[in-house]
Design a protein around this motif. Structure first.
Motif, PDB file in Angstrom:
ATOM      1  N   GLU A  30       0.777  -1.170  -0.082  1.00 53.24           N
ATOM      2  CA  GLU A  30      -0.045  -0.170  -0.146  1.00 53.24           C
ATOM      3  C   GLU A  30       0.955   1.377   0.026  1.00 53.24           C
ATOM      4  O   GLU A  30       1.832   1.355   0.865  1.00 53.24           O
ATOM      5  N   LEU A  31       0.729   2.111  -0.890  1.00 56.35           N
ATOM      6  CA  LEU A  31       1.322   3.427  -0.989  1.00 56.35           C
ATOM      7  C   LEU A  31       0.693   4.496  -0.606  1.00 56.35           C
ATOM      8  O   LEU A  31      -0.456   4.728  -0.792  1.00 56.35           O
ATOM      9  N   HIS A  32       1.198   5.116   0.472  1.00 50.39           N
ATOM     10  CA  HIS A  32       0.475   6.301   1.311  1.00 50.39           C
ATOM     11  C   HIS A  32       0.379   7.393   0.181  1.00 50.39           C
ATOM     12  O   HIS A  32       1.291   7.321  -0.924  1.00 50.39           O
ATOM     13  N   GLU A  33      -0.761   8.207   0.022  1.00 47.84           N
ATOM     14  CA  GLU A  33      -0.848   9.217  -0.884  1.00 47.84           C
ATOM     15  C   GLU A  33       0.332  10.315  -0.962  1.00 47.84           C
ATOM     16  O   GLU A  33       0.373  10.709  -2.058  1.00 47.84           O
ATOM     17  N   SER A  34       1.009  10.523   0.131  1.00 50.43           N
ATOM     18  CA  SER A  34       2.132  11.450   0.009  1.00 50.43           C
ATOM     19  C   SER A  34       3.228  10.848  -0.941  1.00 50.43           C
ATOM     20  O   SER A  34       4.056  11.547  -1.293  1.00 50.43           O
ATOM     21  N   GLY A  35       3.193   9.437  -0.941  1.00 51.38           N
ATOM     22  CA  GLY A  35       4.390   8.722  -1.677  1.00 51.38           C
ATOM     23  C   GLY A  35       5.623   8.314  -0.880  1.00 51.38           C
ATOM     24  O   GLY A  35       6.731   8.211  -1.290  1.00 51.38           O
TER      25      GLY A  35
END
Length: 97
Positions: free
Chosen positions: A68-73
């Motif tokens: 899962e990649l956080h929206e901030s990257g």
């Protein structure tokens, strides 16, 4: 006649499996977070992967539900321990020396 050598991470699945393997070898920080640079640097500099291969592998791992990649990257999380992850752990150390 071949002019180039085949790229080991040209296949997004191979790149994704390598990224998951790298992620499993890193001790997560708060709340299971693994900073993206902890998998990015070894992939690019140690394994000599390309940025496009990293991106394709990351997208593939996200689509498969492995990461899962956080929206901030800035970080990823391992989502579930699948058969493929266990397979990677068995082979750990074979590709990264």
């Amino acid at each position: 006649m071949k002019h180039t050598e085949p790229r080991p991470f040209a296949d997004p699945e191979a790149a994704a499996r390598q990224l998951v393997q790298l992620a499993t070898s890193i001790e997560p920080v708060q709340d299971g977070r693994i900073h993206i640079e902890k998998i990015n640097a070894p992939f690019l500099f140690t394994l000599k992967g390309r940025g496009s291969e990293f991106g394709a592998g990351l997208r593939y791992a996200i689509e498969k539900g492995w990461l899962e990649l956080h929206e901030s990257g800035t970080y990823v999380r391992l989502l579930k321990r699948t058969c493929s992850t266990a397979d990677l752990e068995r082979r750990r150390g074979n590709q990264i020396e």
